[in-house]
Design an enzyme around this catalytic site. Structure first.
Site, PDB file in Angstrom:
ATOM      1  N   SER A  52       0.825  -1.196   0.070  1.00 19.48           N
ATOM      2  CA  SER A  52       0.133  -0.011   0.088  1.00 19.48           C
ATOM      3  C   SER A  52       0.892   1.307  -0.157  1.00 19.48           C
ATOM      4  CB  SER A  52      -0.910  -0.148   1.344  1.00 19.48           C
ATOM      5  OG  SER A  52      -1.919   0.813   0.992  1.00 19.48           O
ATOM      6  N   ASP A  76     -10.522  -5.471  -2.193  1.00 17.64           N
ATOM      7  CA  ASP A  76      -9.899  -4.531  -1.468  1.00 17.64           C
ATOM      8  C   ASP A  76     -10.666  -3.498  -1.558  1.00 17.64           C
ATOM      9  OD1 ASP A  76      -8.126  -2.471  -0.900  1.00 17.64           O
ATOM     10  OD2 ASP A  76      -6.355  -3.597  -1.481  1.00 17.64           O
ATOM     11  N   HIS A  98      -7.354  -5.901   1.828  1.00 14.76           N
ATOM     12  CA  HIS A  98      -6.290  -5.161   1.561  1.00 14.76           C
ATOM     13  C   HIS A  98      -5.366  -5.863   2.850  1.00 14.76           C
ATOM     14  CE1 HIS A  98      -4.043  -1.647   0.509  1.00 14.76           C
ATOM     15  NE2 HIS A  98      -4.063  -1.083   1.698  1.00 14.76           N
TER      16      HIS A  98
HETATM   17  N1  LIG Z   1      -7.702   3.289   9.731  1.00 16.17           N
HETATM   18  C1  LIG Z   1      -7.627   1.687   9.560  1.00 16.17           C
HETATM   19  C2  LIG Z   1      -6.968   1.356   8.293  1.00 16.17           C
HETATM   20  C3  LIG Z   1      -5.697   1.415   8.044  1.00 16.17           C
HETATM   21  C4  LIG Z   1      -5.150   0.395   7.080  1.00 16.17           C
HETATM   22  O1  LIG Z   1      -5.829  -0.451   6.486  1.00 16.17           O
HETATM   23  N2  LIG Z   1      -3.771   0.283   7.144  1.00 16.17           N
HETATM   24  C5  LIG Z   1      -3.207  -0.675   6.236  1.00 16.17           C
HETATM   25  C6  LIG Z   1      -2.213   0.020   5.204  1.00 16.17           C
HETATM   26  S1  LIG Z   1      -3.194   1.042   4.283  1.00 16.17           S
HETATM   27  C7  LIG Z   1      -2.159   1.722   3.354  1.00 16.17           C
HETATM   28  O2  LIG Z   1      -0.935   2.138   3.405  1.00 16.17           O
HETATM   29  C8  LIG Z   1      -2.592  -1.770   7.051  1.00 16.17           C
HETATM   30  O3  LIG Z   1      -1.565  -2.425   6.551  1.00 16.17           O
HETATM   31  N3  LIG Z   1      -2.890  -2.007   8.322  1.00 16.17           N
HETATM   32  C9  LIG Z   1      -2.204  -2.909   9.322  1.00 16.17           C
HETATM   33  C10 LIG Z   1      -2.972  -4.155   9.416  1.00 16.17           C
HETATM   34  O4  LIG Z   1      -2.548  -4.944  10.522  1.00 16.17           O
HETATM   35  O5  LIG Z   1      -3.652  -4.610   8.681  1.00 16.17           O
HETATM   36  C11 LIG Z   1      -6.748   1.398  10.790  1.00 16.17           C
HETATM   37  O6  LIG Z   1      -6.427   2.093  11.585  1.00 16.17           O
HETATM   38  O7  LIG Z   1      -6.769  -0.055  10.875  1.00 16.17           O
END
Ligand SMILES: N[C@@H](CCC(=O)N[C@@H](CSC=O)C(=O)NCC(=O)O)C(=O)O
Length: 281
Positions: free
Chosen positions: A147, A225, A258
């Site tokens: 991401s 996603d 995602h």
């Molecule tokens: N606000 C939400 C979503 C944040 C989120 O989805 N983060 C992703 C990366 S998004 C793009 O860079 C991520 O990798 N999250 C960590 C995980 O363990 O999935 C939130 O705070 O969760």
């Protein structure tokens, strides 16, 4: 460099570290997985850049990459996703800007430019630190990410192909100058001059670089996603690579979102993709 913790893992060692970073001007944390082969000599190394809200721990805990890294004999490294403790007003107000959301560039706009210098950190200081303290061969170094970290991996490899000799990404932000997450970050860190944004946009870089990236790029993208159509837009990168003659394998997977269940499903393919290129050097 301070050792925060170390753990035996698949015959190798998973560690978490902190050091004073001169590029950032603050302490930075990073994690390193050393495979068993590192006990006998220097091993190739793969830098992973994590996404928004993550830390240096996220990938090591959730991706399940160590088993195959141990088999292949590749070290894994994950830096934190931003400086912490810069004490900038509002730096942790939003989850998509500031703390945990550096976009892996050197900010040029005050007050961010004082500490948010992640491009210099990832390209120069982190590899030098690794070479000094760990049995890794930074002449055989690749980069990948997820991401926001996929954006970082693509843009840094395009700008520094001599540093990063293999490249892949999971669900990367490929056109930050045209999507909301990227517009917010680039305006905040670089200001409103959109010409300055182009050096941090993978689609623009692939079109304008003197030479295509010297190697196949692997990208995996889940079709379930929730960020696909508004923030990620892999079709823009596919078109730019087509136009430029840049070798790209873009795989679309029905039913994957995602998160790290998606990443852990395809992590082995990414490690083998990097191993093919790093062990051929
Ligand atoms: N606000 C939400 C979503 C944040 C989120 O989805 N983060 C992703 C990366 S998004 C793009 O860079 C991520 O990798 N999250 C960590 C995980 O363990 O999935 C939130 O705070 O969760």
């Amino acid at each position: 460099m301070e050792i925060l913790s170390q753990h035996g893992c698949f015959g190798g060692r998973q560690g978490f570290y902190r050091h004073e970073s001169s590029a950032i001007g603050l302490p930075m944390r990073f994690s390193v997985y050393l495979p068993p082969q590192a006990a006998h000599g220097k091993v190739p190394v793969l830098i992973y850049l994590a996404g928004l809200t993550c830390t240096e721990e996220t990938f090591m805990i959730k991706a399940g990459a160590q088993r195959v890294a141990a088999e292949l004999g590749i070290a894994l490294v994950a830096p934190d996703t931003s400086p912490r403790g810069a004490n900038i007003d509002g730096e942790d107000k939003d989850w998509d800007f500031g703390v945990g959301a550096s976009f892996y560039l050197d900010a040029t706009r005050e007050p961010w430019s004082r500490h948010y210098r992640m491009e210099s950190y990832v390209v120069d200081e982190l590899p030098q630190t690794l070479a000094k303290h760990f049995p890794v061969d930074i002449g055989r170094m690749g980069i990948f990410g997820h991401s926001m970290g996929g954006h970082g991996a693509l843009t840094l490899a395009f700008k520094y192909p001599q540093r990063f000799k293999s490249l892949s990404a999971f669900a990367p932000i490929v056109a930050p100058s045209r999507v909301p997450w990227g517009e917010k970050a680039l305006a905040g860190y670089l200001g409103d001059d959109k010409d300055a944004w182009q050096a941090h946009d993978a689609c623009e870089l692939v079109r304008t670089l003197a030479e295509p990236y010297p190697g196949e790029i692997l990208i995996d993208q889940g079709l379930a996603d929730p960020f696909l159509d508004v923030q990620l837009r892999p079709e823009l990168f596919e078109a730019a690579c087509d136009e430029r003659g840049q070798p790209l394998t873009l795989r679309r997977h029905a039913g994957y979102d995602h998160g790290y269940y998606f990443i852990s499903t395809f992590i082995e393919d990414h490690l083998r993709h990097h191993a093919r290129q790093l062990f051929a050097i």
